[in-house]
Design a protein around this motif. Structure first.
Motif, PDB file in Angstrom:
ATOM      1  N   LEU A  76       0.844  -1.188   0.000  1.00  0.00           N
ATOM      2  CA  LEU A  76       0.000   0.000   0.000  1.00  0.00           C
ATOM      3  C   LEU A  76       0.883   1.244   0.000  1.00  0.00           C
ATOM      4  CD1 LEU A  76      -3.013   0.871   0.113  1.00  0.00           C
ATOM      5  CD2 LEU A  76      -2.733   1.050   2.601  1.00  0.00           C
ATOM      6  N   VAL A  77       0.701   2.076  -1.005  1.00  0.00           N
ATOM      7  CA  VAL A  77       1.514   3.285  -1.126  1.00  0.00           C
ATOM      8  C   VAL A  77       1.084   4.293  -0.067  1.00  0.00           C
ATOM      9  CG1 VAL A  77      -0.053   4.394  -2.772  1.00  0.00           C
ATOM     10  CG2 VAL A  77       2.377   4.974  -2.813  1.00  0.00           C
ATOM     11  N   SER A  78       1.984   5.191   0.289  1.00  0.00           N
ATOM     12  CA  SER A  78       1.643   6.272   1.209  1.00  0.00           C
ATOM     13  C   SER A  78       1.570   7.595   0.450  1.00  0.00           C
ATOM     14  CB  SER A  78       2.682   6.386   2.319  1.00  0.00           C
ATOM     15  OG  SER A  78       3.906   6.894   1.820  1.00  0.00           O
ATOM     16  N   THR A  79       0.838   8.517   1.021  1.00  0.00           N
ATOM     17  CA  THR A  79       0.777   9.859   0.438  1.00  0.00           C
ATOM     18  C   THR A  79       2.176  10.449   0.325  1.00  0.00           C
ATOM     19  OG1 THR A  79      -1.417  10.203   1.385  1.00  0.00           O
ATOM     20  CG2 THR A  79      -0.217  12.156   0.698  1.00  0.00           C
ATOM     21  N   ASP A  80       2.986  10.267   1.344  1.00  0.00           N
ATOM     22  CA  ASP A  80       4.339  10.838   1.339  1.00  0.00           C
ATOM     23  C   ASP A  80       5.199  10.270   0.216  1.00  0.00           C
ATOM     24  OD1 ASP A  80       3.736  12.464   3.467  1.00  0.00           O
ATOM     25  OD2 ASP A  80       4.713  11.207   4.964  1.00  0.00           O
ATOM     26  N   GLU A  81       5.046   8.974  -0.069  1.00  0.00           N
ATOM     27  CA  GLU A  81       5.812   8.372  -1.170  1.00  0.00           C
ATOM     28  C   GLU A  81       5.454   9.035  -2.496  1.00  0.00           C
ATOM     29  OE1 GLU A  81       6.520   3.814  -1.008  1.00  0.00           O
ATOM     30  OE2 GLU A  81       4.685   4.183   0.129  1.00  0.00           O
ATOM     31  N   LEU A  82       4.174   9.230  -2.716  1.00  0.00           N
ATOM     32  CA  LEU A  82       3.737   9.848  -3.970  1.00  0.00           C
ATOM     33  C   LEU A  82       4.184  11.302  -4.054  1.00  0.00           C
ATOM     34  CD1 LEU A  82       0.161   8.295  -4.106  1.00  0.00           C
ATOM     35  CD2 LEU A  82       2.041   7.795  -5.681  1.00  0.00           C
ATOM     36  N   ILE A  83       4.116  12.015  -2.941  1.00  0.00           N
ATOM     37  CA  ILE A  83       4.561  13.409  -2.929  1.00  0.00           C
ATOM     38  C   ILE A  83       6.056  13.489  -3.242  1.00  0.00           C
ATOM     39  CG2 ILE A  83       4.939  15.410  -1.431  1.00  0.00           C
ATOM     40  CD1 ILE A  83       2.288  14.711  -0.052  1.00  0.00           C
ATOM     41  N   ALA A  84       6.826  12.546  -2.715  1.00  0.00           N
ATOM     42  CA  ALA A  84       8.267  12.546  -2.988  1.00  0.00           C
ATOM     43  C   ALA A  84       8.547  12.330  -4.472  1.00  0.00           C
ATOM     44  CB  ALA A  84       8.952  11.470  -2.147  1.00  0.00           C
ATOM     45  N   LEU A  85       7.823  11.416  -5.098  1.00  0.00           N
ATOM     46  CA  LEU A  85       8.012  11.172  -6.530  1.00  0.00           C
ATOM     47  C   LEU A  85       7.684  12.414  -7.347  1.00  0.00           C
ATOM     48  CD1 LEU A  85       6.416   7.619  -6.906  1.00  0.00           C
ATOM     49  CD2 LEU A  85       8.849   8.181  -6.906  1.00  0.00           C
ATOM     50  N   ALA A  86       6.707  13.179  -6.869  1.00  0.00           N
ATOM     51  CA  ALA A  86       6.242  14.353  -7.610  1.00  0.00           C
ATOM     52  C   ALA A  86       7.288  15.444  -7.707  1.00  0.00           C
ATOM     53  CB  ALA A  86       4.969  14.901  -6.961  1.00  0.00           C
ATOM     54  N   GLY A  87       8.378  15.323  -6.960  1.00  0.00           N
ATOM     55  CA  GLY A  87       9.438  16.315  -7.062  1.00  0.00           C
ATOM     56  C   GLY A  87      10.226  16.238  -8.353  1.00  0.00           C
ATOM     57  N   HIS A  88      10.129  15.125  -9.068  1.00  0.00           N
ATOM     58  CA  HIS A  88      10.871  14.986 -10.328  1.00  0.00           C
ATOM     59  C   HIS A  88      10.273  15.902 -11.392  1.00  0.00           C
ATOM     60  CE1 HIS A  88      12.570  13.206 -13.964  1.00  0.00           C
ATOM     61  NE2 HIS A  88      13.442  12.573 -13.192  1.00  0.00           N
ATOM     62  N   PRO A  89      11.095  16.601 -12.158  1.00  0.00           N
ATOM     63  CA  PRO A  89      10.549  17.568 -13.121  1.00  0.00           C
ATOM     64  C   PRO A  89       9.670  16.959 -14.211  1.00  0.00           C
ATOM     65  CG  PRO A  89      12.931  17.323 -13.375  1.00  0.00           C
ATOM     66  CD  PRO A  89      12.569  16.653 -12.106  1.00  0.00           C
ATOM     67  N   LYS A  90       9.852  15.667 -14.515  1.00  0.00           N
ATOM     68  CA  LYS A  90       9.044  15.048 -15.566  1.00  0.00           C
ATOM     69  C   LYS A  90       7.895  14.207 -15.009  1.00  0.00           C
ATOM     70  CE  LYS A  90      10.663  14.631 -19.652  1.00  0.00           C
ATOM     71  NZ  LYS A  90      11.246  14.079 -20.896  1.00  0.00           N
ATOM     72  N   PHE A  91       7.705  14.232 -13.699  1.00  0.00           N
ATOM     73  CA  PHE A  91       6.584  13.533 -13.066  1.00  0.00           C
ATOM     74  C   PHE A  91       5.385  14.473 -13.080  1.00  0.00           C
ATOM     75  CE2 PHE A  91       3.879  12.114  -9.637  1.00  0.00           C
ATOM     76  CZ  PHE A  91       4.045  10.737  -9.567  1.00  0.00           C
ATOM     77  N   VAL A  92       4.318  14.103 -13.807  1.00  0.00           N
ATOM     78  CA  VAL A  92       3.266  15.080 -14.098  1.00  0.00           C
ATOM     79  C   VAL A  92       1.879  14.688 -13.616  1.00  0.00           C
ATOM     80  CG1 VAL A  92       4.530  15.971 -16.091  1.00  0.00           C
ATOM     81  CG2 VAL A  92       2.850  14.136 -16.424  1.00  0.00           C
ATOM     82  N   GLY A  93       1.707  13.484 -13.031  1.00  0.00           N
ATOM     83  CA  GLY A  93       0.375  13.071 -12.596  1.00  0.00           C
ATOM     84  C   GLY A  93       0.443  11.977 -11.555  1.00  0.00           C
ATOM     85  N   ILE A  94      -0.655  11.796 -10.822  1.00  0.00           N
ATOM     86  CA  ILE A  94      -0.754  10.787  -9.769  1.00  0.00           C
ATOM     87  C   ILE A  94      -1.647   9.656 -10.257  1.00  0.00           C
ATOM     88  CG2 ILE A  94      -1.481  10.330  -7.397  1.00  0.00           C
ATOM     89  CD1 ILE A  94       0.831  12.283  -7.481  1.00  0.00           C
ATOM     90  N   GLY A  95      -1.073   8.463 -10.415  1.00  0.00           N
ATOM     91  CA  GLY A  95      -1.840   7.300 -10.847  1.00  0.00           C
ATOM     92  C   GLY A  95      -1.192   6.625 -12.051  1.00  0.00           C
TER      93      GLY A  95
END
Length: 262
Positions: A76-95
């Motif tokens: 089960l993913v955590s909100t914090d894990e997804l937020i951390a991934l979102a820091g990448h400049p080419k990461f543009v969406g959740i899911g």
């Protein structure tokens, strides 16, 4: 003749179907006018290889999440894990995240829990939520609406092929609907009617490749270059010429996927 620019808002370039010719597939997309593509990671343990594809190819952006059909089998993913991934400049969406009761109804509870975590991450990052919905219209509409009351977020109903009630619920929240090759299938008139009734500034196009190739490639491996075949059907629905529809869906993409905007 130069093709109008268009975007494939959802594909899976990391899938093994493309392993032998990924650079050539991306080049074919560019030749067909598909100037950008968003490749989707469906299991977070595979995120590094999906990210690597985006990093290696300028036209490719990426998103990551846990697909509902994998929700019971993946951590089960955590909100914090997804937020951390979102820091990448080419990461543009959740899911993509969501609910799939067609194949995996037995894991409905964990799917709902995972979905709510992804919604929370979309809310926190201001990145669009990418939703997969199949045979779960009522629960999906309820969760999306309830969660929106807890705080707004943006969302795309990827590969939309559900009913009119879920389309209305999503559109009423300001969300977007994405046309895949399904909308171009001859027997999909009811689905085309749903798209035709939607605001044209809330429509995106995608391939979901390697799946769901539109005619004339139906039954074969799909690829981002085929985005135009679905978009031409969309243009007919909205009584627009192809160039105008391509421009409109690209503007819609830029508004929603703001990190990938040119």
């Amino acid at each position: 003749m130069t093709q109008p620019d268009i975007v494939d808002s959802h594909c899976h370039l990391d899938f093994p179907d493309f392993d032998d010719e990924r650079p050539a597939i991306i080049q074919r997309a560019l030749d067909a006018g598909v100037t950008r593509m968003v490749t989707i990671c469906t299991k977070l343990r595979l995120e590094p290889q999906v990210r690597a594809i985006a990093e290696a190819h300028a036209p490719v952006f990426y998103a990551a999440g846990t697909h509902p059909m994998s929700a019971a089998d993946e951590p089960l993913v955590s909100t914090d894990e997804l937020i951390a991934l979102a820091g990448h400049p080419k990461f543009v969406g959740i899911g993509e995240t969501g609910l799939d009761y067609h194949y995996t109804s037995e894991s409905a509870d964990i799917q709902k829990q995972s979905l709510r975590i992804h919604i929370d991450a979309a809310r926190e990052t201001k990145l669009p939520l990418i939703i997969h919905a199949r045979a779960a219209d009522d629960d999906m509409a309820q969760i999306l609406t309830d969660e929106f009351k807890n705080g707004p977020y943006t969302c795309i109903m990827h590969c939309f092929s559900s009913g009119a009630d879920l389309a209305k619920a999503a559109l009423d929240l300001g969300f977007y609907l994405s046309m895949s090759g399904i909308a171009a299938f001859p027997k999909s008139q009811d689905l085309r009617d749903i798209f035709a009734a939607a605001p044209f500034d809330r429509i995106l196009v995608e391939t979901d490749s390697p799946y769901l190739a539109p005619p004339p490639h139906r039954g074969k491996r799909n690829e981002p270059a085929y985005t135009a075949h679905t978009a031409k059907v969309g243009a007919e629905l909205f009584n627009m010429d192809y160039a105008a529809f391509a421009a409109q869906t690209t503007a819609n993409f830029d508004r929603l996927f703001w990190k990938a905007a040119q």
